[in-house]
Design an enzyme around this catalytic site. Sequence first.
Site, PDB file in Angstrom:
ATOM      1  N   ASP A   4      -7.807  -7.387   1.534  1.00  0.00           N
ATOM      2  CA  ASP A   4      -6.826  -7.054   2.568  1.00  0.00           C
ATOM      3  C   ASP A   4      -6.566  -5.550   2.689  1.00  0.00           C
ATOM      4  O   ASP A   4      -6.802  -4.782   1.750  1.00  0.00           O
ATOM      5  CB  ASP A   4      -5.492  -7.742   2.266  1.00  0.00           C
ATOM      6  CG  ASP A   4      -5.496  -9.217   2.623  1.00  0.00           C
ATOM      7  OD1 ASP A   4      -6.579  -9.753   2.898  1.00  0.00           O
ATOM      8  OD2 ASP A   4      -4.409  -9.822   2.604  1.00  0.00           O
ATOM      9  N   HIS A  21      -7.435  -6.655  -2.809  1.00  0.00           N
ATOM     10  CA  HIS A  21      -7.190  -5.583  -1.845  1.00  0.00           C
ATOM     11  C   HIS A  21      -8.243  -4.479  -2.004  1.00  0.00           C
ATOM     12  O   HIS A  21      -8.674  -4.181  -3.127  1.00  0.00           O
ATOM     13  CB  HIS A  21      -5.794  -4.984  -2.038  1.00  0.00           C
ATOM     14  CG  HIS A  21      -4.683  -5.948  -1.745  1.00  0.00           C
ATOM     15  ND1 HIS A  21      -4.287  -6.921  -2.652  1.00  0.00           N
ATOM     16  CD2 HIS A  21      -3.901  -6.102  -0.645  1.00  0.00           C
ATOM     17  CE1 HIS A  21      -3.302  -7.633  -2.119  1.00  0.00           C
ATOM     18  NE2 HIS A  21      -3.046  -7.158  -0.913  1.00  0.00           N
TER      19      HIS A  21
END
Length: 278
Positions: free
Chosen positions: A98, A243
Amino acid sequence: MQKDQLLNRRRALITGAAVLGAAGTAGVLVTSGGETPARPAVPAAGAQARRALRPSAYRLQPLTGYGPPRTAPARTLVRRAPILRVPGRGRTMVLTFDDGPDPRYTPQVLDTLAHYDVRAMFFVCGEMAVRNKDLLARMADEGHVVGNHTWSHPLLTRLSRAQIRSQMTRTSEVIEDAYGERPQWFRAPYGAWNRAVFQIGAELGMEPLAWTVDSRDWTTPGTRTIVGRIEKGAAPGVVVLSHDAGGDRSQSVGALRRYLPQLLDSGYHVSVPRRRLM
């Protein structure tokens, strides 16, 4: 001799008239050179005269009767909860990243995935994607899936419908421009969903995908801790959240280099989901 010539000319005229009549009935007349078709003769006026039929429209268009019936594209189902797991055969898992793309860490993630010939999902933010379109192009070239993670990573449940739509639409447009197609998946920042988010995402043709295993790498707990969380949560159908942007992601990169080969050696197949299976 003269009588024979007259008879031959008469036969030729009769034969020619018969040919003209047949061509007029068929509605076409070809010149002797075979190059340009001549117009059919106009029938004589009278009780038996009929109007020449114009070619039907279908003769000027390709036939479609043998193909499947045309149907309107199916609308995406408006869900009441995000998808948490993905179906699949065997020990299939999905890795997701992300908040990127980030030119410091995303290339390292892509290099590791390429080394092991693995595909993953990247949920990108528009404000990051617009500055790093080359990384989205690379994701497309290497077979990864790019999803919509809004423009600026806000808490969507505190925004109006117009603001939610703007966040999603602007990001989808950037993805389409750089990646080559509009995203089919979206993920709400912070995992904050509501009815408006589901509806607008569906209207934009996207499915909501959350996660099953949260590595919590954004807390920078250490590479070993991240690896342990992912290996402990590994199971068929799980979606792993990591992430590649939003801060210092060097631990996330280091963890990927350790847990990915271990998952593959354990018999897991790391892949990306397909919409038709959801």
